[in-house]
Motif scaffolding. Structure first.
Motif, mmCIF file in Angstrom:
data_model
loop_
_atom_site.group_PDB
_atom_site.id
_atom_site.type_symbol
_atom_site.label_atom_id
_atom_site.label_comp_id
_atom_site.label_asym_id
_atom_site.label_seq_id
_atom_site.Cartn_x
_atom_site.Cartn_y
_atom_site.Cartn_z
ATOM 1 N N GLU A 98 35.709 -87.371 -44.626
ATOM 2 C CA GLU A 98 34.780 -86.463 -43.951
ATOM 3 C C GLU A 98 34.480 -85.233 -44.800
ATOM 4 O OE1 GLU A 98 32.340 -85.201 -40.659
ATOM 5 O OE2 GLU A 98 33.070 -87.110 -41.461
ATOM 6 N N VAL A 99 35.498 -84.590 -45.378
ATOM 7 C CA VAL A 99 35.255 -83.361 -46.141
ATOM 8 C C VAL A 99 34.474 -83.651 -47.422
ATOM 9 C CG1 VAL A 99 37.243 -82.147 -45.185
ATOM 10 C CG2 VAL A 99 37.528 -83.460 -47.285
ATOM 11 N N LYS A 100 34.653 -84.827 -47.986
ATOM 12 C CA LYS A 100 33.900 -85.177 -49.195
ATOM 13 C C LYS A 100 32.409 -85.263 -48.899
ATOM 14 C CE LYS A 100 37.538 -87.609 -51.748
ATOM 15 N NZ LYS A 100 38.046 -88.925 -52.243
ATOM 16 N N ARG A 101 32.065 -85.640 -47.680
ATOM 17 C CA ARG A 101 30.653 -85.703 -47.288
ATOM 18 C C ARG A 101 29.996 -84.335 -47.327
ATOM 19 N NH1 ARG A 101 30.039 -87.462 -41.703
ATOM 20 N NH2 ARG A 101 27.827 -87.388 -42.224
ATOM 21 N N TYR A 102 30.802 -83.283 -47.168
ATOM 22 C CA TYR A 102 30.279 -81.917 -47.144
ATOM 23 C C TYR A 102 30.643 -81.138 -48.410
ATOM 24 C CZ TYR A 102 29.195 -82.846 -42.275
ATOM 25 O OH TYR A 102 28.676 -83.376 -41.110
ATOM 26 N N ASP A 103 31.084 -81.860 -49.431
ATOM 27 C CA ASP A 103 31.374 -81.274 -50.743
ATOM 28 C C ASP A 103 32.452 -80.179 -50.677
ATOM 29 O OD1 ASP A 103 30.928 -81.313 -53.502
ATOM 30 O OD2 ASP A 103 29.569 -79.597 -53.393
ATOM 31 N N ILE A 104 33.429 -80.382 -49.815
ATOM 32 C CA ILE A 104 34.575 -79.470 -49.741
ATOM 33 C C ILE A 104 35.618 -79.945 -50.754
ATOM 34 C CG2 ILE A 104 36.430 -78.612 -48.238
ATOM 35 C CD1 ILE A 104 34.441 -79.131 -45.881
ATOM 36 N N LYS A 105 36.056 -79.046 -51.618
ATOM 37 C CA LYS A 105 36.866 -79.442 -52.774
ATOM 38 C C LYS A 105 38.369 -79.409 -52.528
ATOM 39 C CE LYS A 105 33.058 -79.643 -55.206
ATOM 40 N NZ LYS A 105 32.456 -80.955 -55.499
ATOM 41 N N ASP A 106 38.839 -78.512 -51.669
ATOM 42 C CA ASP A 106 40.281 -78.310 -51.508
ATOM 43 C C ASP A 106 40.732 -78.540 -50.070
ATOM 44 O OD1 ASP A 106 40.355 -77.619 -54.135
ATOM 45 O OD2 ASP A 106 41.295 -75.660 -53.846
ATOM 46 N N LEU A 107 41.938 -79.116 -49.945
ATOM 47 C CA LEU A 107 42.624 -79.198 -48.662
ATOM 48 C C LEU A 107 43.808 -78.242 -48.720
ATOM 49 C CD1 LEU A 107 42.718 -83.064 -48.054
ATOM 50 C CD2 LEU A 107 40.969 -81.413 -47.334
ATOM 51 N N LEU A 108 43.977 -77.457 -47.682
ATOM 52 C CA LEU A 108 45.066 -76.481 -47.622
ATOM 53 C C LEU A 108 45.941 -76.848 -46.425
ATOM 54 C CD1 LEU A 108 46.009 -73.917 -49.128
ATOM 55 C CD2 LEU A 108 44.746 -72.574 -47.444
ATOM 56 N N PHE A 109 47.132 -77.390 -46.710
ATOM 57 C CA PHE A 109 48.021 -77.883 -45.657
ATOM 58 C C PHE A 109 48.921 -76.753 -45.156
ATOM 59 C CE2 PHE A 109 46.771 -81.567 -48.063
ATOM 60 C CZ PHE A 109 46.619 -82.562 -47.116
ATOM 61 N N VAL A 110 48.952 -76.581 -43.830
ATOM 62 C CA VAL A 110 49.776 -75.551 -43.206
ATOM 63 C C VAL A 110 51.072 -76.192 -42.731
ATOM 64 C CG1 VAL A 110 49.875 -73.761 -41.430
ATOM 65 C CG2 VAL A 110 47.661 -74.439 -42.409
ATOM 66 N N CYS A 111 52.192 -75.638 -43.161
ATOM 67 C CA CYS A 111 53.499 -76.211 -42.829
ATOM 68 C C CYS A 111 54.455 -75.097 -42.442
ATOM 69 C CB CYS A 111 54.044 -76.991 -44.023
ATOM 70 S SG CYS A 111 55.688 -77.687 -43.768
ATOM 71 N N GLU A 112 54.944 -75.143 -41.209
ATOM 72 C CA GLU A 112 55.932 -74.142 -40.806
ATOM 73 C C GLU A 112 57.173 -74.272 -41.695
ATOM 74 O OE1 GLU A 112 57.934 -72.335 -36.705
ATOM 75 O OE2 GLU A 112 56.302 -73.811 -36.601
ATOM 76 N N SER A 113 57.672 -73.138 -42.154
ATOM 77 C CA SER A 113 58.737 -73.138 -43.165
ATOM 78 C C SER A 113 59.984 -73.893 -42.724
ATOM 79 C CB SER A 113 59.108 -71.694 -43.533
ATOM 80 O OG SER A 113 58.013 -71.049 -44.142
ATOM 81 N N LYS A 114 60.236 -73.949 -41.419
ATOM 82 C CA LYS A 114 61.432 -74.618 -40.908
ATOM 83 C C LYS A 114 61.252 -76.124 -40.709
ATOM 84 C CE LYS A 114 61.882 -71.925 -37.305
ATOM 85 N NZ LYS A 114 62.431 -71.332 -36.060
ATOM 86 N N SER A 115 60.051 -76.628 -40.986
ATOM 87 C CA SER A 115 59.771 -78.048 -40.730
ATOM 88 C C SER A 115 60.205 -78.911 -41.918
ATOM 89 C CB SER A 115 58.274 -78.247 -40.457
ATOM 90 O OG SER A 115 57.968 -79.615 -40.322
ATOM 91 N N LYS A 116 61.317 -79.606 -41.798
ATOM 92 C CA LYS A 116 61.811 -80.467 -42.880
ATOM 93 C C LYS A 116 60.868 -81.648 -43.110
ATOM 94 C CE LYS A 116 66.705 -79.333 -42.189
ATOM 95 N NZ LYS A 116 68.060 -79.863 -41.861
ATOM 96 N N ASP A 117 60.425 -82.279 -42.039
ATOM 97 C CA ASP A 117 59.523 -83.412 -42.179
ATOM 98 C C ASP A 117 58.176 -82.971 -42.744
ATOM 99 O OD1 ASP A 117 61.470 -85.055 -41.245
ATOM 100 O OD2 ASP A 117 60.504 -85.538 -39.330
ATOM 101 N N GLY A 118 57.722 -81.791 -42.320
ATOM 102 C CA GLY A 118 56.462 -81.275 -42.833
ATOM 103 C C GLY A 118 56.524 -81.016 -44.325
ATOM 104 N N LYS A 119 57.619 -80.425 -44.789
ATOM 105 C CA LYS A 119 57.778 -80.151 -46.219
ATOM 106 C C LYS A 119 57.860 -81.440 -47.026
ATOM 107 C CE LYS A 119 59.881 -75.568 -46.206
ATOM 108 N NZ LYS A 119 61.021 -74.746 -46.660
ATOM 109 N N GLU A 120 58.524 -82.435 -46.460
ATOM 110 C CA GLU A 120 58.613 -83.717 -47.147
ATOM 111 C C GLU A 120 57.230 -84.358 -47.271
ATOM 112 O OE1 GLU A 120 60.696 -88.144 -46.631
ATOM 113 O OE2 GLU A 120 61.255 -86.497 -45.292
ATOM 114 N N THR A 121 56.419 -84.199 -46.229
ATOM 115 C CA THR A 121 55.083 -84.783 -46.233
ATOM 116 C C THR A 121 54.207 -84.152 -47.301
ATOM 117 O OG1 THR A 121 55.196 -85.320 -43.871
ATOM 118 C CG2 THR A 121 53.006 -85.178 -44.858
#
Length: 286
Positions: A98-121
């Motif tokens: 979807e974002v490529k259709r609108y020429d968006i270049k970057d994805l910025l992932f938000v991860c709560e610092s305490k999230s172990k699974d999030g950091k692994e992802t």
């Protein structure tokens, strides 16, 4: 697994997301909430919500906040019982397309610092750490100084738009176009408003306010450079919080970059305390 895509939010979707969010927060020991507000997205047609279902049960969700074409800010949850089963991978694939259709270049992932699974992802995605923000909550029991009568704060109207834009351009070094977009979309939103600070009847500061069911979020807190370092920011924030505290049912939050010591110390002096921290990880998709 069925994946549904949306470009608009509604109460039913938000409620289902919050139910999944609460399950994940309890399992992972997290404190933050997923930001859900399409009002500032630069294009209303972008599909920015992706939801994976097992029968009729929501098991994974990905939401993108896209205020400019520069980047899409991504938040996501997957039910603990459905992790490592390809749910998030399927959602991020759809979001990428979807974002490529609108020429968006970057994805910025938000991860709560305490999230172990999030950091692994985010690690598995080979993202690059960008920065950390603190989420601060106002402590209603804090003792803060009584402000002077030097400044006045009030709710802004569309007539103030030009001065608000000029304040933001000066304070944040943003382009006029970006500041104009944020200002006008905030003034047009039914869940947001802007407060302005006046010195001798001239607007020298502004702060946007977003209203959720139980929470109030402050963002875009700005004082013109000429008036910084003179106590104007502190007095503005004290008066604004004082006005917002009249609604005793809502919590008041503000975010700050962990590297911005001046703003961080200002917010602490005004009664705000750290609730949690969010790490931002960047991935270029060109």
């Amino acid at each position: 697994m069925i994946i549904k895509e949306f470009s608009e939010l509604n109460e039913e979707l938000i409620n289902s997301i919050r139910i999944l969010e609460n399950v994940c927060k309890e399992y992972d020991g997290l404190n933050g909430n997923m930001f859900l507000d399409n009002s500032l997205n630069f294009n209303k047609n972008i599909k920015n919500l992706f939801m994976a279902y097992d029968d009729d049960i929501l098991v994974s969700v990905l939401y993108m906040f896209i205020p400019t074409k520069a980047e899409a800010e991504i938040s996501a949850y997957t039910h603990p019982k459905y992790r490592k089963r390809g749910c998030f991978k399927s959602l991020i694939h759809r979001a990428n397309e979807e974002v490529k259709r609108y020429d968006i270049k970057d994805l910025l992932f938000v991860c709560e610092s305490k999230s172990k699974d999030g950091k692994e992802t985010v690690k598995n995605l080979k993202t690059a750490y960008d920065f950390t923000e603190y989420l601060l909550e106002f402590n209603r029991d804090s003792k803060i100084l009584t402000p002077s009568e030097l400044l006045k704060i009030r709710k802004a109207s569309f007539d103030d738009a030009k001065q608000i834009i000029d304040v933001c351009v000066d304070a944040f070094d943003d382009s006029y176009e970006v500041s104009q977009s944020f200002t006008m979309k905030t003034l047009e939103s039914k869940d947001r408003e802007i407060y302005v600070t006046e010195l001798n009847d001239v607007i020298i500061g502004s702060c946007s306010v977003s209203y959720d069911e139980n929470d109030i979020f402050l963002f875009g807190f700005a004082i013109t450079k000429e008036n910084q370092g003179k106590g104007m920011g502190k007095e503005t924030l004290i008066k604004l919080v004082e006005a917002l505290c009249k609604d005793e049912s809502k919590n008041i939050f503000i975010e700050v970059d962990s590297g911005n010591d001046i703003a961080f110390n200002l917010y602490k002096k005004c009664g705000f305390e750290i609730k949690t921290a969010f790490e931002y990880h960047r991935m270029n998709i060109e």
